[in-house]
Every structure is written in structure tokens, then in C-alpha cells.
Motif scaffolding. Structure first.
Motif, short mmCIF file in Angstrom:
data_model
loop_
_atom_site.label_atom_id
_atom_site.label_comp_id
_atom_site.label_asym_id
_atom_site.label_seq_id
_atom_site.Cartn_x
_atom_site.Cartn_y
_atom_site.Cartn_z
N THR A 192 15.02 26.62 13.22
CA THR A 192 14.39 25.32 13.77
C THR A 192 12.94 25.34 14.04
OG1 THR A 192 14.71 23.77 15.63
CG2 THR A 192 15.21 25.99 15.64
N TYR A 198 15.92 21.14 11.49
CA TYR A 198 16.33 22.12 10.80
C TYR A 198 15.98 22.51 9.37
CZ TYR A 198 19.85 26.00 10.40
OH TYR A 198 20.44 27.13 10.44
N VAL A 214 20.98 21.75 16.16
CA VAL A 214 20.18 22.78 15.53
C VAL A 214 20.87 23.99 15.87
CG1 VAL A 214 18.20 21.40 14.68
CG2 VAL A 214 18.47 22.50 16.94
N ALA A 218 22.68 26.93 13.55
CA ALA A 218 21.98 28.20 13.18
C ALA A 218 22.71 29.31 13.67
CB ALA A 218 20.70 28.28 13.96
#
Length: 235
Positions: A192, A198, A214, A218
Motif C-alpha cells: 500500500t 493497493y 488494504v 496484504a
């Protein structure tokens, strides 16, 4: 996967959603008994679908009203207009949603009655079999929009970013098949760079999405990549 279904991340028709809802309540409650009432339909059926159907009905009535007003003459049109509620009021919107909610509850209940005698295990098995027919089964979906103007995907159009065990996929929201899928081996970096953005670099190409999730994306991607690395090291 039940959470994905009620969150609206399982693309299918209404008949299948009702079938899944009836199987779910059979699993949770057992056979239907006379007078049984579904307390919280949002645990069985996507609330976003109910809202979508209510808005569709509102749009249909609005269009019908406009067409009638444009074509009508004199007292006929005025009489009709005097009987039509204001579709934009909070009261009317809530009434439409409540009506749709009761309609869905009734439809689920009817299907629930038809599967009496189905055990919890059988209901769960049938539920999972239905989900497994979708190529996105096992993939966690996230709402995103695409920010770049390279025409790879429609810009600012609602998309799903699917994070699976073996790949990352991009769906037009509601589609059963992805626009593209990328194996983790071809993904060079992800993360990010800015708030609610993202970034994924795959085969040298940059993809940039906007999303409020985000951190979740992740975290899940890192977990899957770590798992793949561990599996490779074992061999």
C-alpha cells in the motif's frame, strides 16, 4: 464461505441464493415446524441483494410513472399522480425494503419446508457442493476499484479482487469468471503506497486499486506467499 455468500461475494441467480439459504437454516435449525419464523434473514441471504431488488423496483415504478406522465393527458394523468406515493421519501424506501425482506423470508421458508428430513450433514454437503461449482470457490473477495487509465480494467467501476491460495484474480463485480488471474510466482511486489491504495506489480506491469481493505488484502497475500515458499522448501 457462508460469510462470503451473505456478504454478496457469491455470483449466482436468486433461485440458487434461496436454495443456499434454505440449506443453511436446515443445517442450523433442523426441520421446519409450523409457525417457525426466520429471525435474521441477513445470516442466510445477502442483504445487499434485498436492497438491490428494492431499488430495482423503485426504478421500475419511477420509469413507469414518467412514461405515464409524458403520455397521459389531462385528468387521467392527474388522477394517477394523486395516488402515486413519493418514491424518494425515507418512509417509502423503508416500506419497500421491509416488503422485500418479508418476500425473501417467505421464499426461503417455502424451500425450507421442502427439504424436511435432510440431516445437518446432508444440508452442509449440498451447500458446499453448490459453492464448489464456482471457479472462485475458496477465494476471498474484496471490493476494489481500478485507478489507472491504461484500460486494463474499467476505471472507477466496482471490481472484486480475489485473493486465493494460488493466485490473485480480478473480477467485474458479480461476474462468475475473472477478467485475469495471476499466480503468486509472477507477482513481483504488492503493498500500500498510499492510504486506501493497493499496488500490485505483476510481470513488470503495475496495477493500482482503491479499497478500504488494504491491510486485510496484504495480510492474506503474505500468508499465502509464505505458505507457497514453505511448500517449495519442503521439496
Amino acid at each position: 464461505m457462508c460469510d462470503q455468500v451473505v456478504s454478496g461475494f457469491f455470483p449466482t441467480d436468486n433461485a440458487t441464493l434461496l436454495k443456499l439459504a434454505s440449506l443453511r437454516i436446515q443445517y442450523l435449525e433442523g426441520d421446519y415446524e409450523p409457525g417457525a419464523v426466520i429471525q435474521d434473514v441477513t445470516k442466510l441471504y445477502p442483504p445487499s441483494k434485498i436492497k438491490e431488488e428494492a431499488e430495482s423496483q423503485k426504478e421500475f415504478l419511477s420509469t413507469l410513472l414518467r412514461n405515464t406522465t409524458n403520455k397521459g393527458k389531462g385528468t387521467v394523468s392527474k388522477k394517477l399522480l394523486s395516488k402515486v406515493p413519493d418514491l424518494s421519501t425515507t418512509e417509502h424506501i423503508e416500506r419497500t425494503l421491509t416488503s422485500k425482506l418479508q418476500e425473501v423470508k417467505g421464499a426461503i421458508t417455502e424451500q425450507w419446508k421442502q427439504i424436511q428430513g435432510t440431516s445437518a450433514e446432508e444440508a452442509q454437503e449440498e451447500y458446499m457442493k453448490t459453492l464448489q461449482l464456482w471457479s472462485g470457490y475458496g477465494t476471498t473477495m474484496f471490493n476494489v476499484t481500478y485507478l489507472l487509465s491504461d484500460r486494463r480494467y474499467p476505471q472507477k467501476v466496482p471490481l472484486w479482487l480475489g485473493v486465493g491460495h494460488k493466485n490473485l484474480s480480478v473480477f467485474l463485480r458479480g461476474d462468475r469468471e475473472p477478467q485475469e488471474a495471476f499466480s503468486y510466482e509472477n507477482i513481483q511486489s504488492f503493498g500500500t503506497p498510499y492510504t486506501n491504495k493497493y499496488k500490485v506489480v505483476v510481470d513488470g506491469d503495475t496495477l493500482l486499486f482503491e479499497t478500504e481493505q488494504v491491510a486485510d488484502i496484504a495480510r492474506l497475500m503474505k500468508a499465502y506467499v509464505s505458505l507457497i515458499v514453505k511448500e517449495k522448501n519442503l521439496h
